[in-house]
Design an enzyme around this catalytic site. Structure first.
Site, PDB file in Angstrom:
ATOM      1  N   GLU A 120       0.825  -1.211   0.000  1.00  0.00           N
ATOM      2  CA  GLU A 120       0.000   0.000   0.000  1.00  0.00           C
ATOM      3  C   GLU A 120       0.861   1.263   0.000  1.00  0.00           C
ATOM      4  O   GLU A 120       0.722   2.120   0.851  1.00  0.00           O
ATOM      5  CB  GLU A 120      -0.947   0.006   1.206  1.00  0.00           C
ATOM      6  N   ASP A 121       1.792   1.318  -0.929  1.00  0.00           N
ATOM      7  CA  ASP A 121       2.616   2.505  -1.131  1.00  0.00           C
ATOM      8  C   ASP A 121       3.564   2.822   0.008  1.00  0.00           C
ATOM      9  O   ASP A 121       4.132   3.898   0.042  1.00  0.00           O
ATOM     10  CB  ASP A 121       1.753   3.742  -1.389  1.00  0.00           C
ATOM     11  N   ALA A 122       3.712   1.917   0.946  1.00  0.00           N
ATOM     12  CA  ALA A 122       4.678   2.203   2.009  1.00  0.00           C
ATOM     13  C   ALA A 122       6.088   2.100   1.441  1.00  0.00           C
ATOM     14  O   ALA A 122       6.327   1.365   0.475  1.00  0.00           O
ATOM     15  CB  ALA A 122       4.500   1.227   3.148  1.00  0.00           C
TER      16      ALA A 122
END
Ligand SMILES: [Zn+2]
Lengths: 373, 850
Positions: free
Chosen positions: B454-456
């Site tokens: 999730e885009d981390a």
């Protein structure tokens, strides 16, 4: 490394081993760097991996002693390049990891700021000071554990006192201005009552001056010069004391003894077919690292040869233009030949760093062995 | 009909109806003609839908600037003041016997105008009764969160109508806003498309004197309206001349008239922002000199050949000429949206044809300041650019050159801000390269550790150790040394020291006051901990009553120290202290408290392509992959961020940045800049990469830091400019066990600021019900919330009370305690029952044995 009893080990296992067929041998020993992705990047460790072919894949001490080699190809005061041949990537990586994170050095950990009117904030100034490499052998010092009092065996104290006196001028404070205080801290602890008869207590308790110790006599502790710490405007002043202690890079990168340290596997460039004439020129032109050279054959023809495979940066330019070039040239990496580069920060010369890393690995192995037995 | 009514109707016709057409000497003819022209237009629009005006067309819009608004307010205040004085003067003069002479200056209410202006500016409410204007939120506090936030704020355009309307027309991108308003920079959500931003070169006009222009028009052959009949006015070969919405007359040769006007404008005889627009369809020539039009400069071309020659550009580069010289010499001119319709504008000089009248200065100027920061925005999916426009304003960095002298309530600074490796021309023009808000991070696009979903992003611990993403958060705390009406005032005292003793021989507070100087105010540079006193202030007990001039004793004061309330374990530092007087002439002491933070898991980062992500984990450098030349990335980004976002610009930024660091030249990525050389082409970038031994596609051969073996793929790696956004976990993280409760319902409080609980909401409750976890529901909704013991009467079903004397529960309606049961109930339920009872509704509880 030690050559005490290789023969005995070799005789111990008497299983005859056949050679592997060439395509498997290639997969075992080389990484194939194709256009889209590298192939065969893993090493095969299982001793019975080729048992069906009658090949014994276990690592033998005799072979290791025969093959293992360390050649230093370049060395200077603060960096070196060495070839390490005949080890598994995991071993080479262990050295790299130890050099980065587990070799101790001295670095400034505590900064006592008496005055700082510069634009650089106290914490930032302390952080900057922490990252300055200190040219001192960390082996001469002990770790400062939590309950220890700082003394001459575990702490180095530096003083920085600068003030810009010239009107309209900017003073650049460089790391050279850090003065070593061999007698320890000069700042008095204010909390102590003034009536105390004993001599005033400072932030360190040195029993003797560090410059009276044989290691530092005539060899004052210095920091890496010419690093900008701060800039001062007219009337601004920095007065502080920096206490350096021993630590490892795992805790904070400032204790890492290397700027960086890495290896690459030895490049191997193989021409799968004769490349002659115009194509040879094209190939020579393609490579920015000048890996290829042209050889004049007796009959006036030109042939491309691999002159400097070590220079290959794996830009894959030579195999970029279509499948036929891909077929002609094979870019490979030798899985057990490592070109190791160590860039020291200055605390210890790179060759010492490497031997220290070996010692640490040795200690670790011994610890494992003693834990097992 | 009475004469009065007739007169009123006439005055409405004269003064209110079409007020812009003035009636001189009771001559209503211009007004009639105006109405007739309006009707004509209306009929045309009914017959032909194409003739309809577009109300979203930018040429039909005017921007209201501060000057206009303030002049309106001033006019109202001034006229109110005059009428007030008049009323008073009449009052005085109407009196029969006057002793003193009338002095008008005495009747003036002294600062009515000042106060009125101040009130409007501080509240933002523009109430002009004369024009029935009641507008709210007309003033805003300028955002100083970051340099770009400030620039973005001053170029913002707010719409007049309310945001709740569900129409798409005004929100859609208008073709006529090309070059005038930024197509990217608009907020998300309810104001999307309504709030706009100026483009880079837009100029908003101000009012220009009309009189000379009108007489000039007549001199240039405009036939006066007064002298024309209706038939003559609309002869086929003549055009109406409309000046600022006023019909002046007609002209037989409109093109010639327009070109003469333009010539006069180019040589500077009339203002450079006067627009001349020939509308062939409506057979009109519109001349506008009013304020609030948006216009932009364009290079003038004669028969497709640019007027700017090489020697002009050389002069500009040498500094011998400026843009204003170009304007004065008639090389460039400002066109407003309407006049653009009369121009044929070529994008580049080489595209010009003989019909071309103008050439664009640079295509990237269609974007505004915020969108101008994005490298290669024309390669991105357009919403990404919009997201970045919103996010660039939250980036930490430098605020202004005087950032360390300012006393902002909240200040976010980056310790080591950098200028982007991949810049744009806009960045250089607005000075973002001097006041940057981000750092060039070496990014490897690969998956790592599973903490990057999730885009981390995965961050390198050594990079953080070396100062990547470090920031300073400063908060302002203020204290006022108040003066009171009885002449007393607060006082600031020397703090008690360790050895000081009071009368009782104790000194409990010295430890909390160690950071105070002898003047009782915290010293700059001291580390301040929670519950430390930062000002040792005392207030007099008596603040009201008669004026006392006697010296107060120590016992007349009570301590009113201010203590610092920060999170435990944070080490903050008093950065600066200023002493100044506020508007009531009290001594005001302001403290800037500084906190330096290194990035931690959960801090928000973003590249310049609308790709935000939090820090998922921090990994030791030795575990990070490294390249053949020893480069170790600063952060790792998951490749799943690319396919759905389609931010190709980010990939090109990486390539360009990589080429930039290897060849030592800043690369450019201005919008649409490839043809003009303001953006490097990917081919050229790839060539540079190859020259320096990298692969043309930017993918490197990486070794795993964990196993030591090469990775099974080439990894796309290079520098990308990363911004640290102001949202940090430290300010947001929150959890609680037991804690404060709301007085009324006895339920836990809400929100982090009140140390509130985490609510098991309706949907969570539904899940638990569906799962059948009844005990958990019981525990969450009652035991951990607001349990309460009640006495219920089984006979009447009402709530009773517990009599502590008799040690029994008693029902107050049955007047006995025979049928009382004790049970647990949420306090909120008991409250509901009682509130219903107070409204004459009786809920009765029927109890059954369990
Ligand atoms: Zn009852």
């Amino acid at each position: 490394m030690s050559d005490s009893e290789p023969e005995a080990m070799a005789e111990a296992d008497g299983v005859p081993s056949t050679k592997l067929p060439p395509h498997l041998e290639l997969r075992r020993t080389r990484v194939l760097c194709k256009v889209d992705a590298p192939d065969n990047t893993d090493t095969i460790q299982y001793s019975g991996a080729y048992a069906s072919l009658g090949h014994e894949n276990s690592l033998r001490f005799a072979d290791f002693c025969k093959d293992f080699r360390v050649d230093i190809t370049r060395i200077s005061d603060d960096d070196m390049e060495l070839d390490m041949v005949g080890v598994d990537p995991s071993i080479a990586n262990a050295f790299r990891r130890i050099l980065l994170a587990e070799l101790p050095t001295m670095a400034i950990e505590k900064v006592l700021i008496a005055n700082n009117t510069s634009v650089v904030q106290d914490e930032v100034l302390a952080h900057r000071l922490g990252l300055i490499p200190i040219k001192v052998d960390p082996r001469l010092f002990d770790y400062l554990s939590e309950n220890d009092t700082p003394n001459e065996k575990n702490t180095i104290v530096f003083k920085l006192h600068v003030r810009c006196e010239e009107r309209g001028q900017r003073l650049t404070v460089k790391s050279n201005e850090l003065m070593w205080l061999p007698k320890g801290s000069e700042f008095l602890k204010t909390s102590e009552s003034l009536t105390s008869t004993s001599k005033p207590e400072t932030y360190t308790s040195f029993t003797c001056s560090q410059d009276s110790m044989p290691e530092f006599a005539g060899n004052p502790i210095r920091v890496y010069p010419d690093i900008i710490i701060s800039k001062l405007g007219f009337g601004q002043e920095i007065e502080l004391e920096a206490h350096a202690v021993k630590g490892v890079g795992k805790t904070h990168a400032k204790w890492s003894p290397v700027a960086t340290c890495w290896y690459r596997m030895l490049p191997e460039v193989e021409l799968m077919e004769e490349i002659e004439g115009e194509k040879a020129d094209v190939l020579k032109q393609k490579c920015p690292a000048k890996v290829f050279e042209i050889e004049d054959l007796a009959d006036g023809r030109k042939r491309a040869t691999v002159a400097r495979p070590r220079a290959c940066t794996l830009c894959r330019e030579c195999i970029r233009d279509g499948e036929d070039w891909e077929k002609r040239i094979s870019l490979r990496r030798v899985k057990n030949h490592f070109i190791f580069t160590i860039e020291s920060t200055g605390a210890l010369p790179p060759e010492v760093l490497f031997t220290e890393a070996v010692k640490i690995l040795e200690d670790k192995c011994e610890r494992v062995i003693s834990d097992l037995s | 009909m009475s004469a009065g009514k007739e007169g009123r109707a006439l005055s409405i016709l004269r003064d209110v109806f079409l007020a812009n057409v003035r009636v001189i000497k009771n001559n209503f003819r211009p007004k009639c003609i105006y109405v007739a022209v309006m009707l004509r237009r209306m009929m045309e629009a009914i017959l032909n839908k194409d003739a309809m005006d577009d109300k979203d067309y930018v040429g039909n819009k005017r921007l209201e600037l501060s000057g206009q608004l303030i002049s309106l307010l001033f006019e109202d205040l001034f006229k109110t003041m005059i009428s007030e004085v008049q009323k008073q003067a009449d009052n005085v003069l109407s009196k029969r016997s006057r002793s003193s002479q009338l002095d008008l200056s005495m009747l003036l209410v002294k600062d009515s105008i000042t106060l009125g202006l101040e009130r409007a500016l501080s509240t933002g409410n523009w109430d002009v009764k004369r024009f029935r204007m009641h507008r709210k939120g007309m003033t805003q506090v300028l955002q100083r969160l970051s340099f770009i936030a400030t620039l973005g704020h001053v170029t913002r355009i707010l719409p007049q109508f309310e945001k709740s309307r569900k129409v798409s027309g005004p929100r859609a991108l208008q073709p006529s806003q090309w070059g005038m308003l930024c197509p990217c920079d608009t907020p998300e959500g309810e104001a999307c498309g309504l709030v706009k931003n100026l483009a880079l070169m837009t100029h908003v006009t101000t009012d220009q004197e009309e009189g000379p222009l009108i007489s000039l028009c007549y001199c240039l052959g405009v036939e006066d309206l007064e002298l024309l009949s209706g038939e003559e006015l609309h002869t086929p070969n003549s055009f109406l001349i409309i000046f600022n919405g006023l019909i002046l007359g007609k002209h037989r040769r409109p093109q010639r008239f327009a070109s003469t006007m333009r010539k006069l404008r180019r040589i500077g005889r009339i203002g450079e922002f006067v627009s001349v627009f020939v509308n062939e369809k409506q057979r009109c020539v519109y001349i506008a000199s009013d304020g609030g039009r948006v216009c932009r400069p364009l290079v003038i071309a004669d028969k497709g050949i640019s007027r700017i020659k090489e020697h002009h550009m050389k002069g500009l580069l040498d500094g011998a000429r400026t843009f204003d010289d170009f304007l004065r010499e008639g090389l460039v001119e400002y066109l407003d949206v309407n006049e653009e319709n009369n121009a044929l504008i070529a994008l580049y000089e080489q595209d010009a044809t003989p019909e071309t009248t103008h050439i664009e200065i640079e295509p990237f100027t269609i974007l505004g300041v915020c969108a101008g920061l994005i490298p290669f925005p024309h390669h991105n999916q357009s919403p990404r650019n919009t997201y970045q426009c919103a996010m660039g304003k939250q980036a930490m960095g430098n605020i202004a050159y005087n950032q360390l002298l300012r006393m902002d309530t909240l200040l976010y600074l980056l310790v080591y801000p950098q200028r982007p490796l991949l810049t744009t021309r806009t960045i250089e023009l607005v000075g973002y390269d001097k006041l940057g808000a981000g750092q060039n991070a070496t990014v490897a696009v690969m998956s790592y550790s599973g903490y990057d979903i999730e885009d981390a992003i995965v961050m390198n611990k050594s990079s953080l150790d070396r100062g990547f993403g470090r920031c300073i958060v400063m908060k302002k705390h203020s204290a006022v040394n108040q003066k009171y009406e009885n002449g007393t005032s607060d006082r600031i005292l020397r703090p008690p020291r360790k050895d000081d003793r009071n009368k009782k021989g104790e000194n409990p507070d010295w430890e909390r006051m160690q950071i105070l100087d002898n003047d009782g105010i915290a010293a700059p540079g001291e580390i301040i901990r929670p519950n430390d006193v930062y000002i040792n202030k005392e207030s007099p007990i008596m603040t009201k009553g008669s004026l006392k001039m006697v010296a107060l004793k120590d016992s007349d004061y009570k301590p009113s120290r201010q203590t610092y309330k920060g999170a435990e374990g944070e080490s903050c530092v008093v950065d600066r202290v200023t002493l100044c007087s506020d508007k009531n002439n009290n001594l005001s002491i302001k403290f800037m408290i500084r906190h330096t933070r290194r990035p931690e898991v959960g801090d928000k980062f973003s590249s310049r392509h609308g790709q935000k992500g939090v820090c998922g984990t921090i990994v030791q450098q030795e575990d990070f992959p490294f390249s053949e030349r020893g480069i170790c990335p600063d952060l790792i980004m998951n490749p799943h961020g690319f396919p759905s976002r389609m931010t190709v610009g980010k990939m090109i930024e990486l390539l360009g940045g990589k080429a930039g660091v290897s060849c030592g030249r800043f690369h450019y990525g201005s919008a649409f800049g490839e043809p003009s050389g303001h953006a490097d082409r990917v081919e050229a970038i790839s060539e540079t990469l190859v020259k320096h031994g990298f692969s043309y596609n930017g993918k490197d051969f990486l070794y795993s830091g964990i196993t030591g073996c090469p990775l099974q793929a080439y990894i796309f790696m290079g520098p990308i400019y990363y911004q640290k956004l102001k949202h940090m976990v430290l300010d947001k993280m929150h959890a609680r066990g037991s804690g404060p409760r709301v007085m009324l319902t006895r339920q836990p409080t809400e929100g982090r600021a009140r140390n509130g609980g985490l609510r098991v909401g309706e949907m969570e409750r539904d899940c638990l019900i569906a799962y059948g976890a009844s005990m958990l529901i019981y525990e969450r909704l009652m035991l951990s919330s607001d349990p309460f013991e009640v006495q219920v009467c089984r006979a009447c079903g009402l709530l009773g009370y517990y009599n502590y004397k008799l040690k029994t529960g008693i029902c107050s309606s049955c007047k006995n305690g025979d049928n009382i049961s004790t049970m647990k109930l949420p306090y909120a339920c008991k409250l509901l029952i009682q509130e219903l009872q107070s409204m004459n509704i009786v809920p009765r509880l029927r109890l059954a044995d369990s």
